[in-house]
Design an enzyme around this catalytic site. Structure first.
Site, PDB file in Angstrom:
ATOM      1  N   GLU A 160      -5.538   1.520  -1.660  1.00 28.48           N
ATOM      2  CA  GLU A 160      -5.199   0.189  -2.323  1.00 28.48           C
ATOM      3  C   GLU A 160      -6.538  -0.843  -2.549  1.00 28.48           C
ATOM      4  O   GLU A 160      -6.487  -1.596  -3.727  1.00 28.48           O
ATOM      5  CB  GLU A 160      -4.093  -0.661  -1.589  1.00 28.48           C
ATOM      6  CG  GLU A 160      -3.468  -1.628  -2.663  1.00 28.48           C
ATOM      7  CD  GLU A 160      -2.280  -2.097  -1.740  1.00 28.48           C
ATOM      8  OE1 GLU A 160      -1.403  -1.486  -1.592  1.00 28.48           O
ATOM      9  OE2 GLU A 160      -2.081  -3.283  -1.398  1.00 28.48           O
TER      10      GLU A 160
ATOM     11  N   ARG B 114       3.706  -2.207  -3.217  1.00 23.75           N
ATOM     12  CA  ARG B 114       3.578  -0.747  -3.577  1.00 23.75           C
ATOM     13  C   ARG B 114       4.810  -0.078  -4.369  1.00 23.75           C
ATOM     14  O   ARG B 114       4.544   0.598  -4.934  1.00 23.75           O
ATOM     15  CB  ARG B 114       3.053  -0.195  -2.311  1.00 23.75           C
ATOM     16  CG  ARG B 114       1.866  -0.139  -1.938  1.00 23.75           C
ATOM     17  CD  ARG B 114       1.602   0.531  -0.565  1.00 23.75           C
ATOM     18  NE  ARG B 114       0.093   0.087  -0.265  1.00 23.75           N
ATOM     19  CZ  ARG B 114      -0.404   0.563   0.894  1.00 23.75           C
ATOM     20  NH1 ARG B 114       0.438   1.242   1.709  1.00 23.75           N
ATOM     21  NH2 ARG B 114      -1.670   0.382   1.019  1.00 23.75           N
TER      22      ARG B 114
ATOM     23  N   PHE C  33      -5.476  -7.751  -1.333  1.00 26.09           N
ATOM     24  CA  PHE C  33      -4.384  -6.708  -0.918  1.00 26.09           C
ATOM     25  C   PHE C  33      -3.356  -6.846  -1.884  1.00 26.09           C
ATOM     26  O   PHE C  33      -3.032  -8.046  -2.257  1.00 26.09           O
ATOM     27  CB  PHE C  33      -4.521  -6.202   0.269  1.00 26.09           C
ATOM     28  CG  PHE C  33      -4.731  -4.798   0.602  1.00 26.09           C
ATOM     29  CD1 PHE C  33      -6.170  -4.434   0.357  1.00 26.09           C
ATOM     30  CD2 PHE C  33      -4.177  -3.663   1.082  1.00 26.09           C
ATOM     31  CE1 PHE C  33      -6.753  -3.234   0.763  1.00 26.09           C
ATOM     32  CE2 PHE C  33      -4.759  -2.480   1.450  1.00 26.09           C
ATOM     33  CZ  PHE C  33      -6.043  -2.080   1.083  1.00 26.09           C
TER      34      PHE C  33
ATOM     35  N   HIS D 193       4.057   8.397   1.642  1.00 24.81           N
ATOM     36  CA  HIS D 193       2.787   7.895   2.323  1.00 24.81           C
ATOM     37  C   HIS D 193       3.168   7.573   3.576  1.00 24.81           C
ATOM     38  O   HIS D 193       2.504   7.544   4.797  1.00 24.81           O
ATOM     39  CB  HIS D 193       2.011   6.699   1.579  1.00 24.81           C
ATOM     40  CG  HIS D 193       0.884   6.158   2.176  1.00 24.81           C
ATOM     41  ND1 HIS D 193      -0.045   6.863   2.479  1.00 24.81           N
ATOM     42  CD2 HIS D 193       0.669   4.789   2.506  1.00 24.81           C
ATOM     43  CE1 HIS D 193      -0.852   6.006   2.952  1.00 24.81           C
ATOM     44  NE2 HIS D 193      -0.921   4.854   3.026  1.00 24.81           N
TER      45      HIS D 193
ATOM     46  N   GLN E 178       7.869   4.947   1.903  1.00 22.97           N
ATOM     47  CA  GLN E 178       6.900   4.453   0.991  1.00 22.97           C
ATOM     48  C   GLN E 178       6.108   5.328   0.089  1.00 22.97           C
ATOM     49  O   GLN E 178       5.349   6.548   0.731  1.00 22.97           O
ATOM     50  CB  GLN E 178       5.716   3.504   1.651  1.00 22.97           C
ATOM     51  CG  GLN E 178       4.776   2.861   0.572  1.00 22.97           C
ATOM     52  CD  GLN E 178       4.346   1.689   1.533  1.00 22.97           C
ATOM     53  OE1 GLN E 178       3.312   1.879   2.036  1.00 22.97           O
ATOM     54  NE2 GLN E 178       4.474   0.573   0.966  1.00 22.97           N
TER      55      GLN E 178
END
Lengths: 560, 318
Positions: free
Chosen positions: A242, A273, A114, A337, A227
């Site tokens: 993701e 991010r 990730f 988000h 975010q």
């Protein structure tokens, strides 16, 4: 009248994990939620949950450092240490409860990579990890016979001289307003994505818990840290996990360049991010986008792999855009988000207000700082959901009797609702919400500056006045009156928006998700600090800037 | 494009004329979903319209309703798919649920059925540290069932539930299979024996395929039910009409290449089940009067050999 030891507001992962723990400890627990538990927004988390498992050669310090670097050094390091240390057991426990995590050849849990992390330590269930976890915690709640006030909407906290003693809530199915008393209340009501338009968040993410806590003396911290997820589907704004990039997908601009080379040569598509979203937005702003999007390319992964490991993404891409990801790249763009900010708590969910605890997205411990790593939000919910139950149970034992006279509290909310229903205004809830939320995205976006933030502030102030003086609710009925429900939610959203614009205007630097084009640099000398906002009964704001807790990782330049 | 919606309304607070159909004509982007259209109505035309919705991404399971008579998640159903030429879209609440208001139904019976199947993992013991060690394949197989978002569409359009409220139903049975086939669960036989029960269990499904058709997540509840039937038989849970029916069906077809309906009726009831056999007499008499009684001694099919080969092959392939 209803009475409990512990009342939890919200039945997502944080709320249910907290409830399961409290129930096991023998407390008289109830959960109150405006939707059925399995409809909660934890569902929407796709990619996975992070945990450094030591028996697999990983180390909690590695996860902690990645998290802290990801946070742009705004996370409190003592809190991150706890989260990283407890992560392994938290995930294994979910497995033992029944989660069907993906596995390796040896039959042990398997991982995927990730963003913002060099090591693969994300445990997952296809691209439906949040849903799989939520359903299993729901199963556990059934096993334990947890009491749930389902489709009840909290209108206020019962606050007696600064001590929280329960809630007043609307039973949506009957339209009746009731008091539910409890020795302690845990707010686990999720985020506030609907303050922005567009957003990946469900329509139910209206910041109810944040507003309830704020209006009862708790502080909201780092609310400017919003975010923007790098990959949301063109037009619809639906989240594309993701996990796609974790499994190897590329990002291309209109010229066919893998543009992340310029912005994050080492981590490429798997940078944090905020970094990827800024890169995409820069490409788009500089004319290398395609109708305001860039391309997410999975073709080289092959159809079988895409369908077995990323099935939900393929489903969404085909259903909503008619694109088979094995054949064509999908247009995506950054989209609002998650809120890193939230109700300030310590590592045990304590808000500083007696009887009031918080956990999950609505809380800010702070482990995400200025930018949350993917797959750390699920971890946050289960670790701090559990810890808040433990701490709240200690407090509950010190409270002798929770039964109090509640008619006055119910009466107050009843009058407020009557006033809203009788208001002969001209603005529908949706009109005020849409105007405000669009302005919030414009003003507090991937990029922001003094002017844009002041614009957002002005619109929020106007919305507040429209809401107070000229709102109209068409439905005057009692049974499942969603028109009224949305109006009450709008009140909560306006509070959240207010805290966000003030947080943003306070921070005079760029850090993580708060990127000011007029002050581009991070300023550790003056701004290794949180923004913490309180609001008193008269509506007056008090803004503090407490220091960030640094334990063993000194802030350094953040390069991916 | 212009979208024409005809929405079934219900207002429980009105004493009369509380059910009606209301038309809404709105203008939206052609690739919008039906949910987009309904939200547009709610936000701009009629704030009183009641419906549930949350995620808009087919993962929360809130927005199930009937579109032109078939249950759909409206967040993943595009207007142009159903009404490409701007035809009227008939929107009604889900079936087999009590209506609370407009498109909002009472989901408590749905979840009561889920609770009926003991919906949580029941291992005899847990590993002291770490996780259960099981193969990835065994977990991967359960992904299909875990895809279930409990939206209720399968229950809405289940033709058995329409007439038999005791049926556990497609969603709960699919959920049950998720535990039956989980290698970590140690109540497999108990679960199968419970589900095998005559009243409301796995043999109540008539295999009408509606649940497979409407499931928005590819769970295929009916196939899960068929899996459970086979597993129940495998553990020797054979004391059901359903098992006898299947068995007789198979025997008759492999022997004669034809279905022997007389034998099927008698064997399904159980040849020693006197009361059930007596129940069959009036049915037989009625069939006799109308000339529809099947022959007592069935003829063999002409290509009987081929059918037997087919049956053999199917068995081998299993």
């Amino acid at each position: 009248m209803y009475d409990h030891d512990l009342l939890i507001v919200g039945a997502g992962l944080a709320g249910l994990r907290c409830a399961v723990e409290a129930q096991r400890m023998g407390l008289k627990v109830a959960v109150i939620t405006k939707v059925h538990p399995v409809r909660s927004h934890s569902n929407a988390a796709q990619g996975g949950i992070n945990a450094p498992l030591t028996d697999r050669g990983d180390d909690w310090k590695g996860h902690a450092l990645d998290t802290i670097k990801g946070s742009d050094y705004l996370a409190d390091q003592d809190a991150v240490e706890i989260m990283s240390q407890e992560a392994g057991e938290a995930v294994l426990e979910l497995e033992r409860m029944g989660v069907i995590f993906s596995r390796g050849e040896d039959g042990k849990l398997g991982t995927r990579r990730f963003g913002g992390q060099k090591v693969a330590r994300t445990f997952f269930v296809g691209a439906i990890t949040g849903s799989a976890l939520l359903h299993v915690l729901y199963e556990q709640s059934l096993k334990l016979g947890l009491q749930v006030y389902e489709e009840w909407f909290v209108t206020s906290l019962i606050n007696e001289e600064g001590v929280i003693k329960g809630v007043v809530a609307l039973d949506l199915k009957t339209g009746e307003l009731e008091a539910i008393t409890a020795k302690a209340v845990v707010i686990a009501a999720g985020g506030a994505g609907r303050v922005f338009e567009p957003s990946t968040n469900a329509l139910i993410c209206t910041g109810d818990g944040l507003s309830l806590a704020w209006n009862n003396g708790a502080g909201l911290m780092d609310m400017e840290m919003i975010q923007y997820h790098p990959t949301t589907l063109a037009r619809t704004g639906i989240l594309m996990s993701e996990a796609a990039r974790g499994e190897g997908a590329y990002l291309f601009n209109s010229e066919g360049d893998r543009f992340m080379e310029k912005y994050a040569p080492d981590y490429m598509e798997l940078a944090s991010r905020d970094v990827v979203s800024r890169a995409e937005q820069t490409e788009i702003n500089e004319g290398r986008g395609i109708d305001g999007n860039v391309l997410l390319d999975l073709r080289h992964l092959g159809k079988d792999f895409i369908e077995s490991r990323l099935g939900y993404l393929q489903e969404v891409s085909v259903e909503f855009l008619g694109i088979d990801m094995a054949e064509k790249p999908v247009p995506i763009r950054p989209g609002m988000h998650y809120i890193m900010g939230g109700i300030k708590t310590d590592v045990n969910g304590e808000t500083g207000v007696p009887g009031l605890y918080a956990a999950g997205e609505c809380a800010n411990v702070s482990v995400h700082g200025a930018n949350r790593l993917g797959a750390n939000s699920l971890l946050d919910t289960v670790v701090f959901g559990r810890r808040s139950a433990t701490k709240a149970s200690e407090y509950v034992k010190t409270v002798k009797d929770s039964r109090i006279s509640t008619s006055e509290h119910v009466e107050k909310d009843l009058n407020r609702i009557k006033k809203i229903l009788n208001n002969k205004g001209r603005f529908r809830t949706s009109e005020i919400r849409n105007t405000m939320a669009t302005a919030m995205t414009e003003g507090i976006g991937v990029f922001r500056d003094q002017k844009s933030m002041e614009y957002a502030k002005k619109i929020v102030e106007e919305s507040k006045i429209k809401f107070r003086d000229s709102l109209v609710v068409e439905n005057k009925g009692k049974v499942y009156n969603t028109d009224l429900l949305f109006a009450l939610e709008l009140g909560y959203m306006i509070d959240c928006a207010e805290s966000i614009v003030h947080g943003a205007l306070t921070r005079k630097e760029s850090r993580g998700a708060h990127f000011r084009t007029d002050i581009k640099d991070r300023n550790d000398k003056e701004w290794l600090k949180h923004t913490l906002i309180y609001r008193d009964r008269s509506g007056e704001l008090k803004i503090e800037t407490p220091d960030v807790t640094i334990t063993q990782w000194k802030p350094v330049e953040r390069v991916y | 494009m212009e979208v024409k919606l005809k929405v079934k309304r219900f207002d429980p607070e009105k004493s009369k004329d509380n059910i009606w159909y209301q038309d809404y004509n709105i203008d939206i982007h052609p690739s919008s979903t039906i949910l987009d259209a309904l939200i547009n109505v709610r936000e701009e035309v009629d704030g009183t319209l009641g419906l549930r919705c949350a995620c808009r991404a087919s993962i929360c399971g809130s927005c199930g309703m009937k579109v032109n008579g078939q249950a759909k998640l409206v967040c993943k159903t595009r207007v142009e798919e159903i009404a490409p030429k701007g035809e009227i879209l008939l929107i009604e609440p889900m079936g087999n649920h009590t209506i609370i208001r407009d498109l909002i139904v009472d989901i408590s019976t749905f979840f009561a059925k889920i609770e009926q199947i003991t919906p949580y993992l029941q291992p005899d013991s847990e590993p002291e540290t770490g996780e259960f060690i099981v193969s990835n394949e065994s977990m991967d197989k359960l992904l299909t069932e875990m895809n279930c978002i409990m939206c209720g569409l399968c229950v809405s359009d289940c033709t058995v539930l329409e007439v038999d409220k005791t049926f556990i139903g497609p969603a709960a049975l699919a959920k049950a299979s998720r535990f039956v086939y989980d290698p970590r669960d140690d109540q497999t036989n108990q679960r199968l024996n419970y589900l095998n029960d005559e009243q409301g269990g796995i043999w109540d499904c008539t295999r009408c395929m509606q649940c497979v058709e409407v499931c928005p997540k590819g769970v295929s509840p009916m196939d899960r039910i068929m899996d459970l039937r086979e597993s129940a038989i495998e553990i020797g849970a054979k004391k059901t009409h359903g098992y006898h029916h299947t068995n007789s069906f198979e025997k008759s077809v492999t022997a004669n290449g034809r279905l022997d309906e007389t034998r099927l009726a008698i064997e399904s009831a159980g040849i020693f089940n006197i009361s059930r056999l007596i129940d069959l007499i009036p049915v037989g008499l009625k069939a006799l009067i109308r000339g529809k009684l099947p022959p007592l001694f069935p003829h063999k099919a002409e290509d009987n050999k081929k059918i037997q080969e087919l049956a053999k092959k199917i068995k081998e392939d299993k």
